[in-house]
Motif scaffolding. Sequence first.
Motif, mmCIF file in Angstrom:
data_model
loop_
_atom_site.group_PDB
_atom_site.id
_atom_site.type_symbol
_atom_site.label_atom_id
_atom_site.label_comp_id
_atom_site.label_asym_id
_atom_site.label_seq_id
_atom_site.Cartn_x
_atom_site.Cartn_y
_atom_site.Cartn_z
ATOM 1 N N ARG A 200 42.650 -43.327 56.849
ATOM 2 C CA ARG A 200 41.426 -42.548 56.660
ATOM 3 C C ARG A 200 40.895 -42.110 58.024
ATOM 4 O O ARG A 200 40.968 -42.850 58.996
ATOM 5 C CB ARG A 200 40.322 -43.371 55.965
ATOM 6 C CG ARG A 200 40.668 -43.946 54.605
ATOM 7 C CD ARG A 200 40.950 -42.921 53.536
ATOM 8 N NE ARG A 200 39.916 -41.957 53.236
ATOM 9 C CZ ARG A 200 39.102 -42.004 52.162
ATOM 10 N NH1 ARG A 200 39.177 -42.999 51.324
ATOM 11 N NH2 ARG A 200 38.226 -41.038 51.942
ATOM 12 N N GLY A 201 40.301 -40.938 58.046
ATOM 13 C CA GLY A 201 39.666 -40.451 59.257
ATOM 14 C C GLY A 201 40.681 -40.041 60.325
ATOM 15 O O GLY A 201 41.874 -40.328 60.219
ATOM 16 N N GLU A 202 40.149 -39.357 61.348
ATOM 17 C CA GLU A 202 41.003 -38.860 62.441
ATOM 18 C C GLU A 202 41.852 -39.969 63.064
ATOM 19 O O GLU A 202 43.061 -39.832 63.218
ATOM 20 C CB GLU A 202 40.114 -38.306 63.570
ATOM 21 C CG GLU A 202 39.705 -36.882 63.433
ATOM 22 C CD GLU A 202 38.962 -36.424 64.680
ATOM 23 O OE1 GLU A 202 38.179 -37.213 65.234
ATOM 24 O OE2 GLU A 202 39.164 -35.286 65.079
ATOM 25 N N CYS A 203 41.170 -41.078 63.399
ATOM 26 C CA CYS A 203 41.855 -42.148 64.114
ATOM 27 C C CYS A 203 42.940 -42.776 63.253
ATOM 28 O O CYS A 203 44.065 -42.998 63.710
ATOM 29 C CB CYS A 203 40.844 -43.205 64.563
ATOM 30 S SG CYS A 203 41.589 -44.445 65.610
ATOM 31 N N GLY A 204 42.596 -43.035 61.990
ATOM 32 C CA GLY A 204 43.556 -43.652 61.080
ATOM 33 C C GLY A 204 44.784 -42.781 60.893
ATOM 34 O O GLY A 204 45.921 -43.272 60.926
ATOM 35 N N VAL A 205 44.569 -41.475 60.723
ATOM 36 C CA VAL A 205 45.697 -40.578 60.446
ATOM 37 C C VAL A 205 46.589 -40.434 61.686
ATOM 38 O O VAL A 205 47.808 -40.559 61.596
ATOM 39 C CB VAL A 205 45.198 -39.193 59.967
ATOM 40 C CG1 VAL A 205 46.366 -38.233 59.823
ATOM 41 C CG2 VAL A 205 44.452 -39.308 58.644
ATOM 42 N N ILE A 206 45.976 -40.214 62.856
ATOM 43 C CA ILE A 206 46.823 -39.987 64.046
ATOM 44 C C ILE A 206 47.582 -41.267 64.412
ATOM 45 O O ILE A 206 48.758 -41.214 64.787
ATOM 46 C CB ILE A 206 45.993 -39.449 65.245
ATOM 47 C CG1 ILE A 206 46.908 -38.943 66.360
ATOM 48 C CG2 ILE A 206 45.049 -40.474 65.821
ATOM 49 C CD1 ILE A 206 47.580 -37.656 66.074
ATOM 50 N N THR A 207 46.919 -42.417 64.282
ATOM 51 C CA THR A 207 47.597 -43.680 64.607
ATOM 52 C C THR A 207 48.766 -43.904 63.658
ATOM 53 O O THR A 207 49.871 -44.284 64.071
ATOM 54 C CB THR A 207 46.601 -44.859 64.519
ATOM 55 O OG1 THR A 207 45.489 -44.563 65.351
ATOM 56 C CG2 THR A 207 47.213 -46.170 64.961
ATOM 57 N N THR A 208 48.531 -43.643 62.372
ATOM 58 C CA THR A 208 49.586 -43.829 61.373
ATOM 59 C C THR A 208 50.737 -42.858 61.591
ATOM 60 O O THR A 208 51.910 -43.230 61.453
ATOM 61 C CB THR A 208 48.993 -43.674 59.960
ATOM 62 O OG1 THR A 208 47.907 -44.581 59.825
ATOM 63 C CG2 THR A 208 50.032 -43.944 58.888
ATOM 64 N N LEU A 209 50.405 -41.621 61.938
ATOM 65 C CA LEU A 209 51.463 -40.636 62.174
ATOM 66 C C LEU A 209 52.385 -41.092 63.305
ATOM 67 O O LEU A 209 53.616 -41.007 63.185
ATOM 68 C CB LEU A 209 50.844 -39.276 62.535
ATOM 69 C CG LEU A 209 50.414 -38.401 61.352
ATOM 70 C CD1 LEU A 209 49.630 -37.182 61.836
ATOM 71 C CD2 LEU A 209 51.619 -37.953 60.536
ATOM 72 N N VAL A 210 51.810 -41.580 64.389
ATOM 73 C CA VAL A 210 52.626 -42.029 65.522
ATOM 74 C C VAL A 210 53.453 -43.256 65.114
ATOM 75 O O VAL A 210 54.656 -43.337 65.410
ATOM 76 C CB VAL A 210 51.747 -42.321 66.762
ATOM 77 C CG1 VAL A 210 52.571 -42.965 67.871
ATOM 78 C CG2 VAL A 210 51.107 -41.038 67.271
ATOM 79 N N ASN A 211 52.818 -44.191 64.387
ATOM 80 C CA ASN A 211 53.562 -45.366 63.914
ATOM 81 C C ASN A 211 54.751 -44.954 63.054
ATOM 82 O O ASN A 211 55.861 -45.480 63.178
ATOM 83 C CB ASN A 211 52.659 -46.275 63.062
ATOM 84 C CG ASN A 211 51.584 -46.947 63.890
ATOM 85 O OD1 ASN A 211 51.679 -46.991 65.104
ATOM 86 N ND2 ASN A 211 50.558 -47.452 63.229
ATOM 87 N N LYS A 212 54.474 -44.008 62.176
ATOM 88 C CA LYS A 212 55.507 -43.552 61.236
ATOM 89 C C LYS A 212 56.663 -42.894 61.997
ATOM 90 O O LYS A 212 57.836 -43.165 61.719
ATOM 91 C CB LYS A 212 54.865 -42.562 60.250
ATOM 92 C CG LYS A 212 55.726 -42.164 59.062
ATOM 93 C CD LYS A 212 54.879 -41.313 58.114
ATOM 94 C CE LYS A 212 55.729 -40.569 57.093
ATOM 95 N NZ LYS A 212 56.425 -41.450 56.173
ATOM 96 N N PHE A 213 56.316 -42.069 62.969
ATOM 97 C CA PHE A 213 57.364 -41.412 63.751
ATOM 98 C C PHE A 213 58.207 -42.452 64.489
ATOM 99 O O PHE A 213 59.442 -42.397 64.472
ATOM 100 C CB PHE A 213 56.744 -40.424 64.751
ATOM 101 C CG PHE A 213 57.760 -39.771 65.635
ATOM 102 C CD1 PHE A 213 58.531 -38.704 65.171
ATOM 103 C CD2 PHE A 213 57.983 -40.218 66.934
ATOM 104 C CE1 PHE A 213 59.495 -38.107 65.982
ATOM 105 C CE2 PHE A 213 58.945 -39.629 67.747
ATOM 106 C CZ PHE A 213 59.703 -38.569 67.267
ATOM 107 N N ASN A 214 57.522 -43.396 65.133
ATOM 108 C CA ASN A 214 58.244 -44.421 65.897
ATOM 109 C C ASN A 214 59.152 -45.252 65.000
ATOM 110 O O ASN A 214 60.245 -45.654 65.400
ATOM 111 C CB ASN A 214 57.258 -45.337 66.626
ATOM 112 C CG ASN A 214 56.659 -44.664 67.855
ATOM 113 O OD1 ASN A 214 57.195 -43.682 68.344
ATOM 114 N ND2 ASN A 214 55.539 -45.171 68.326
ATOM 115 N N ALA A 215 58.696 -45.486 63.764
ATOM 116 C CA ALA A 215 59.477 -46.332 62.851
ATOM 117 C C ALA A 215 60.633 -45.574 62.221
ATOM 118 O O ALA A 215 61.680 -46.170 61.928
ATOM 119 C CB ALA A 215 58.560 -46.877 61.761
ATOM 120 N N GLU A 216 60.455 -44.260 62.018
ATOM 121 C CA GLU A 216 61.434 -43.561 61.185
ATOM 122 C C GLU A 216 62.375 -42.614 61.917
ATOM 123 O O GLU A 216 63.375 -42.192 61.353
ATOM 124 C CB GLU A 216 60.683 -42.776 60.090
ATOM 125 C CG GLU A 216 59.973 -43.698 59.108
ATOM 126 C CD GLU A 216 59.152 -42.937 58.084
ATOM 127 O OE1 GLU A 216 59.170 -41.685 58.100
ATOM 128 O OE2 GLU A 216 58.485 -43.610 57.266
#
Lengths: 312, 445
Positions: free
Chosen positions: B55-71
């Motif tokens: 949720r929110g700017e911080c949640g989305v950008i943090t998750t996007l980077v995590n997802k990229f790093n993981a996948e």
Amino acid sequence: MSGAADVLAPGAAARPVAAASAAGVGRPSLLNLLFVLPYVMLMLGLVAVPVGFGLWLSFQDYDMLGGWNGSVGLANYVNLLSDRIFQGAVRNTLLFVAMTVPAFVGLGLFLALALNDGLRRSAVLRSVFFGSSVLSVTVVTLIWRLVYMPERGLLGTVLGAFGLPEVNLVADERLALLSVVIVTLWWIIGLPMTLFLAALQQIPREIYEAAALDNAGRARTLWSITLPSLKRTILLVAVIEAILQFQIFGQVLLITGGGPNNASRPVVQFIYEAGFRDWQLGFAAAASQVLFLLMLLAALGQLWLGRRQDRG
Amino acid sequence: MATRLGKGVLAAMAAGLAALASPAGAQPKTEITLARFFGSCEADYGTNTDLSRARGECGVITTLVNKFNAENKEGITVKPQVIEWGPYYQQLTSRIAARDIPAIAVMHTAQIGDFIRARIVEPVDADLKAAGIEPSEFTPNARNGVTVDGKVYALPWDTHSWLWHINVGLFKQAGLVDEAGEPRIPKTVDEMLAQAAQMREKTGKPYAVMATTGSGDTANGARSFYSWLYDQGGSIFPGGFDKADLRTPEALASFSVFEKLAQANAITKGLDQSGAIGTFMNGGAAVWFTGTWRIDDMLAAAAKPGSPLAEGYTVRVFPSLFTKESVWTDNHSWVLLRGGSAKPEVRKAAQTFLKFMWDNNLAWSRAGHLPARAAVLDEYAKLPLRQYVVGIPQIGRSLPHEARRQFGFQAMIGEEIVSVINAGKTAQAAADAAQERSEPLLRGR
């Protein structure tokens, strides 16, 4: 008898000295400079060169990202003199130093006198007063923003409990600088207190015992023994705090942002904004030189005053 | 001999450990640095890779980077370097000057012109092509934001703008809703002041809340100022970009709106960002002047049981109080900084990351911003409250790239507005001071 000793002593000492001289010890030699070279190099690299570069920069048009655009002579200084924000920043800084330095000396001395005993309670209180000094500026300002917050802040709540009207220190042009003074005192009162405590413990107990035998009261003892003995420490605290408080920046940036209406912007914030926000490094360097001059004058003035008192 | 043998054994052990650490066939890791603001929320999203949970700017950008790093299959690791929004550009500039340059950095397109002139931001046409991103997919607003002299200098990430976030419950209490229960939005300054008086009388609450004391809060005043200036067809550069004019009738009228709000005690004073958020979320004011980026946060807050926003929370584009309908807009974008991705493998990794981000542009816009990718605009419009903001690109205005030192202007104008609100400075005095302060900003540039 003593004459014989006088004659013998130099003769006895002369042999080792002569031997040392023969080995080169005590002789002036350029090689001796090697002992101070590391310190000299550090001083040159970390102090003299940056100061010299800063001075040169203050006569240049230097864009932080765009690079050097040539010399502009005194233009940066002329522009500074006519810049009302800078004038306000100098006024605010001087005012801040004038408010905080006497307060640090007075309050630090008061706390040291009050806590200069062997009681456990005093030891705890000394730790409490010194404790805030270990906090970072971010933590300190976070705490005080919660104190100053309108309506729901601690200050408003306490005033409200006494039926007093709320005071919005941060948003009031007349009180914004005072709000930063309070934060700064709370934050670093520990250092002056500790310096005074150390100095108090250096005063020989015999002098107090002699004063007690002479029926000197507390006030008389303070005035005639304690304060004269602390003269050099008072000067030290005043000089240290003046130099530190001329560089006020973090608290202001995080609590008032320099406002309202430029009422709390210090010179360092002006330098930061000119250099890092507006990329005008030459202009910022000129402001730095003015601040350097102010600090130098304040420190020299205090030292001169101290020496004059010593002679008196 | 024994020593030599010992060294040999140690070397063999080290080689064995290294072999164990990098199994055969594994890709060598490439690290790229990503300088950004948007906050830090590692405690909530440190390992999250589920975008539906963010949720929110911080949640989305943090998750996007995590997802990229993981996948990602290329062995790329993105290292975020999170900087607070207020001093972001100062820190980024210092790092560039110190040659500590991140590979990718987020940048407002309002700032991009200065960085291009300083040759810090490079064109990315070739990078986008290599990554398989077509600039024709950008929305016109986003494309305009990242294009200078026909070259594309960044991957646009969103269009963001300035809104009224509204506590509908307080509007209802004050009798300021229409038959459908929707808040009545004022169309003139006088109407707004009348509403503010009614709000105060019926609820005891101030009409508007805006953060004014934090280091990045000056932007709030400036964005409101620009919106009302554009509503009158005004500009701060009416005679060209070499000289600003902040004393035009339109500029003065914009400053005056704040003067009137402050005099009517209709806007909060002395609050920082967290204070403003707290005030609005706790029902302490009817309208919050802030941007698109808060929509998702406030939707989440309003959905909580017992929330003072539970009676109704909505948004409207920052309303025009003058003759035209216009609003300040800007874009976040991703730039490749000169010297930050000089090595081919880093450049390639940066391109791969940009492609991933572009493919997830809709996920980002769930925070509130309008997407930069035209193909997902329809999906965006279906998200809650987005029907009120989806038309922003049609009325949005921003300063052209030729306008220099836009960040300095934003801070300076915003600071004068803060002085009007908090210190009772008159609109005329604020305009005069802003005019005086504009000259050093453009001096010799």
